[in-house]
Write a protein that holds these residues in place. Structure first.
Motif, PDB file in Angstrom:
ATOM      1  N   ASN A 372       9.857  -6.078  -1.008  1.00  0.00           N
ATOM      2  CA  ASN A 372       8.268  -5.409  -0.973  1.00  0.00           C
ATOM      3  C   ASN A 372       7.777  -6.241   0.631  1.00  0.00           C
ATOM      4  O   ASN A 372       6.476  -5.318   0.322  1.00  0.00           O
ATOM      5  CB  ASN A 372       7.735  -5.846  -2.034  1.00  0.00           C
ATOM      6  CG  ASN A 372       8.780  -4.791  -3.372  1.00  0.00           C
ATOM      7  OD1 ASN A 372       9.048  -3.577  -3.467  1.00  0.00           O
ATOM      8  ND2 ASN A 372       8.663  -5.579  -4.819  1.00  0.00           N
ATOM      9  N   GLU A 373       7.281  -7.191   0.105  1.00  0.00           N
ATOM     10  CA  GLU A 373       6.914  -7.667   1.121  1.00  0.00           C
ATOM     11  C   GLU A 373       6.883  -7.076   2.310  1.00  0.00           C
ATOM     12  O   GLU A 373       5.629  -7.020   3.341  1.00  0.00           O
ATOM     13  CB  GLU A 373       7.073  -9.382   1.358  1.00  0.00           C
ATOM     14  CG  GLU A 373       6.148  -9.827   3.450  1.00  0.00           C
ATOM     15  CD  GLU A 373       6.682 -11.600   2.659  1.00  0.00           C
ATOM     16  OE1 GLU A 373       6.426 -12.102   3.665  1.00  0.00           O
ATOM     17  OE2 GLU A 373       7.287 -12.217   1.266  1.00  0.00           O
ATOM     18  N   SER A 375       8.048  -4.346   3.281  1.00  0.00           N
ATOM     19  CA  SER A 375       7.022  -2.877   3.702  1.00  0.00           C
ATOM     20  C   SER A 375       6.107  -2.837   3.681  1.00  0.00           C
ATOM     21  O   SER A 375       5.058  -2.195   4.521  1.00  0.00           O
ATOM     22  CB  SER A 375       8.048  -2.036   1.932  1.00  0.00           C
ATOM     23  OG  SER A 375       6.895  -0.720   2.326  1.00  0.00           O
ATOM     24  N   SER A 376       5.032  -3.291   2.735  1.00  0.00           N
ATOM     25  CA  SER A 376       3.468  -4.365   2.688  1.00  0.00           C
ATOM     26  C   SER A 376       2.636  -4.572   4.383  1.00  0.00           C
ATOM     27  O   SER A 376       2.175  -3.447   5.156  1.00  0.00           O
ATOM     28  CB  SER A 376       3.082  -4.837   2.033  1.00  0.00           C
ATOM     29  OG  SER A 376       1.614  -5.567   2.107  1.00  0.00           O
ATOM     30  N   GLN A 377       4.140  -4.712   4.718  1.00  0.00           N
ATOM     31  CA  GLN A 377       4.059  -5.672   6.254  1.00  0.00           C
ATOM     32  C   GLN A 377       3.512  -4.149   7.544  1.00  0.00           C
ATOM     33  O   GLN A 377       3.480  -4.259   8.192  1.00  0.00           O
ATOM     34  CB  GLN A 377       4.031  -6.986   6.140  1.00  0.00           C
ATOM     35  CG  GLN A 377       4.091  -7.843   5.739  1.00  0.00           C
ATOM     36  CD  GLN A 377       5.472  -8.658   6.342  1.00  0.00           C
ATOM     37  OE1 GLN A 377       5.917  -8.963   7.128  1.00  0.00           O
ATOM     38  NE2 GLN A 377       4.941 -10.203   6.036  1.00  0.00           N
ATOM     39  N   THR A 379       3.483  -0.791   7.137  1.00  0.00           N
ATOM     40  CA  THR A 379       3.325   0.140   6.802  1.00  0.00           C
ATOM     41  C   THR A 379       1.713  -0.301   6.881  1.00  0.00           C
ATOM     42  O   THR A 379       1.133   0.716   7.057  1.00  0.00           O
ATOM     43  CB  THR A 379       3.533   1.108   5.468  1.00  0.00           C
ATOM     44  OG1 THR A 379       3.058  -0.184   4.301  1.00  0.00           O
ATOM     45  CG2 THR A 379       5.303   1.226   5.907  1.00  0.00           C
ATOM     46  N   SER A 380       0.877  -1.237   6.646  1.00  0.00           N
ATOM     47  CA  SER A 380      -0.115  -1.731   7.623  1.00  0.00           C
ATOM     48  C   SER A 380      -0.755  -1.878   8.254  1.00  0.00           C
ATOM     49  O   SER A 380       0.117  -2.003   9.135  1.00  0.00           O
ATOM     50  CB  SER A 380      -0.630  -3.022   6.512  1.00  0.00           C
ATOM     51  OG  SER A 380       0.030  -4.150   6.890  1.00  0.00           O
TER      52      SER A 380
END
Length: 652
Positions: A372-373, A375-377, A379-380
């Motif tokens: 999740n971490e 994925s956030s990094q 796609t941001s």
């Protein structure tokens, strides 16, 4: 169960055949890449017992590697549909007749397709065409940036399989075998960077088709991975942790619909995983566990780094009963435009999705937390890159990296020098050790491949004469930094064989022993002597003879202070005046001093007068009515005495 034949080069992965390997390793895992393509074809966990540590997670088949692969449907369906829509997989989508590009399979022999039994068969023998190996020409460079080991491959061109010619599979329109050069014209570009972290590794790639001039709608495998025999427990799920669960795969037939086509179903948690079924939805990871070695667990996750270019994801688990391995993968349709770069990213973790990311932190973040971490990094929106760096750092690839530094040390054993370049700060991309032979005008350079994070030692020749050594490292902007040595930027190692000395930078024959002494006889006044000369500290010549120093003297002379001096002689005279006597010593020769003594009435003790010079007079008491005895002597410069006659007595 069919055993895989590692002796058959037609089945083996190319790197097994030509022994092209790049190994990466940390405390938890070891993986082996094909340096020509970046393909990861062996993966080992260091968790569990020694037997488990010898089990590679990746099967040794020709296509069995962590891979990015591109599929295009047949000629009628590989273009965009009406209104530029992405066509679904339909009856006319034939997986056996597609354009297929795959860097991990680059180098296999000939062309392959699946027959009705799902087995690979080689089509070249059927056409009489020669089996040929096609290998990419990429290179992989390993370096360390910000403490992370990275393996960067490419950009390079990779294999393109053309299945669009119908039943002949690979023959030209004239029925001839296609030349190998015709394939290279259709190879796209690929760049891949693998970053090895403590508990997982991340693969970031970039794909661009330089040959195609039309928009197409292929689908990609990103990634696909063939797990070896024994991995049977499978979990497929989403970033939120929802999973499909299959306890044991077994050798099950591939699930097909009533028309024999592939099945695509939505990702839910209500059904078990079926062999060969595509699961659509928001799934982005697959976990597997070994049946015999429960500690062997892996999770493969993929990320939407260019979500706008891709369709909704699908995932598939596919068994291959003849080989008893199975394939898991992530598949996407996307709009492929000419001369457009597409990025892909995936990660492989040691452990199941709900295991702790690090065994050292049992209650810490889990694998799914890290997914999740990431994925956030990924796609941001990225932060603005720095425009300049602080002192001691330099700007490279939108990052501030520490300036590298180095030192150079040289030690000698005979005519061989051990030259050590040590990285003393930052990370150097590469470096070099330089050597200039005695009398040479040019330097010889030996390149040290990077990254340079410790010491590198070379054994180099140090013949007679002055051999000079230097060292340097380069940062990732190719800026060179000279290594420090005790004497500045250059270390000079001087050496000459026995019997030779250094003259400038050359060895010449030795004239004399350094600092040795040589004597010869010489004449001095009233005797004989010697004189000496000294060899200089280099042994290149004698100095001048020094003064002649007396070593022996003629009769009548004595040796003092390298001279021959005349032996002294003396006489004593006395004159009385009343109760006083004047004692006078007269001398000849080399006299240092003299003395006069007296005693009254033969008393046992004498009274002495010690006087400097070669002689003179001194008053001595001579009382009336008694006898006074008076004597004297002189001394030479060696403190030897000579009496001035006998004792003289003055009457009453």
């Amino acid at each position: 169960m069919k055993a895989f034949n590692l002796q058959d080069p037609h089945q083996m992965y190319p790197a097994h055949v030509d022994n092209a390997k790049t190994e990466l390793e940390n405390k938890r895992m070891r993986l082996i890449l094909d340096p020509k393509s970046g393909a990861i074809f062996e993966l080992y966990s260091k968790t569990g017992n020694s037997d488990a540590n010898e089990v590679s997670a990746i099967h040794a088949d020709i296509g069995a590697a962590l891979q990015f692969a591109l599929h295009e449907s047949n000629a009628e369906r590989r273009f965009l549909g009406p209104g530029n829509t992405i066509p679904p997989i339909g009856d006319d989508f034939n997986l056996d007749k597609v354009n297929y590009t795959n860097p991990n399979q680059a180098g296999v022999y000939g062309y392959y397709q699946l027959n009705e039994d799902g087995k690979y068969i080689n089509k070249y023998p059927a056409t009489g065409c020669e089996l040929k190996r096609i290998r990419p020409s990429g290179t992989t460079k390993v370096n360390t940036i910000d403490g992370i080991t990275q393996a960067v491959t490419g950009p390079f061109r990779w294999l393109f399989w053309n299945y669009l010619q119908g039943g002949d599979f690979g023959l030209t329109d004239e029925g001839e075998c296609p030349p190998m050069t015709s394939l290279s014209e259709k190879e796209p570009n690929l760049t891949q960077t693998l970053k090895l972290h403590d508990d997982y590794f991340l693969v970031e790639g970039e794909y661009e088709d330089l040959h195609d001039t039309q928009s197409r709608v292929p689908f990609i495998e990103m990634p696909a991975m063939y797990f070896t025999t024994g991995f049977r427990k499978v979990w497929l799920g989403t970033s939120g942790g929802s999973v499909l669960h299959k306890k044991f795969m077994g050798d099950e037939p591939i699930e097909k619909d009533e028309n024999g086509d592939s099945i695509t179903v939505p990702l839910t948690t209500t059904t078990d995983i079926k062999n060969g079924v595509f699961y659509s939805g928001t799934g982005n990871w697959i976990s597997v566990q070994h049946e015999n070695f429960p500690d062997l667990k892996y999770t493969v996750a993929w990320f939407d780094t260019v979500a706008a270019s891709f369709s909704a994801p699908t995932a598939q688990v596919m068994m291959f009963p003849p080989l008893s391995n199975f394939k898991v993968g992530h598949y996407r349709f996307f709009n492929k435009e000419p001369n457009t770069k597409y990025k892909f990213t995936y990660a492989v973790f040691l452990g199941k999705y709900n295991d702790p990311l690090s065994p050292a932190q049992p209650g810490g973040p889990t694998v799914i937390d890290k997914i999740n971490e990431l994925s956030s990094q990924l796609t941001s929106a990225p932060e603005d890159p720095p425009s300049e760096c602080n002192a001691g750092f330099y700007l490279h690839d939108n990052r501030c990296l520490q300036n590298p530094s180095c030192s150079l040390a040289v030690s000698r054993t005979g005519s061989t020098c051990s030259v050590t370049l040590t990285s003393t700060g930052g990370t150097a991309a590469d470096g070099a050790i330089s050597r200039k032979a005695p009398g040479a005008s040019n330097w010889e350079n030996t390149t040290l491949e990077g990254p340079l994070t410790n010491s590198r030692t070379l054994s180099l020749s140090c013949p007679q004469g002055a051999t000079a050594f230097g060292g340097m490292v380069r940062d990732y902007n190719a800026q060179a930094i000279t290594c420090s040595v005790p004497a500045g930027g250059i270390h000079s190692e001087v050496y000459c064989d026995s019997g030779f000395i250094l003259n400038g930078s050359q060895c010449v024959a030795q004239t004399c022993t350094p600092n040795a002494s040589q004597s010869q006889a010489c004449a001095v006044s009233n005797g004989s002597g010697t004189q000496s000369r000294i060899c200089n500290s280099q042994g290149s010549g004698w100095g001048a003879y020094g003064a002649c120093a007396a070593t022996s003297c003629n009769a009548g002379f004595y040796l003092h202070d390298n001279r021959c001096l005349q032996n002294p002689s003396c006489s004593l005279s006395i004159s009385r005046s009343g109760s006083n006597c004047l004692a006078t010593i007269t001398s000849a020769g080399a006299v240092a001093d003299y003395a006069v003594g007296y005693t009254v009435n033969s008393a046992p003790s004498w009274t002495n007068f010690y006087l400097t010079g070669a002689g003179g007079s001194v008053n001595v008491p001579c009382p009336s009515g008694v006898y006074t005895s008076i004597g004297g002597y002189v001394r030479n410069f060696n403190a030897q005495t000579v009496n001035c006659g006998g004792i003289q007595t003055v009457g009453p």
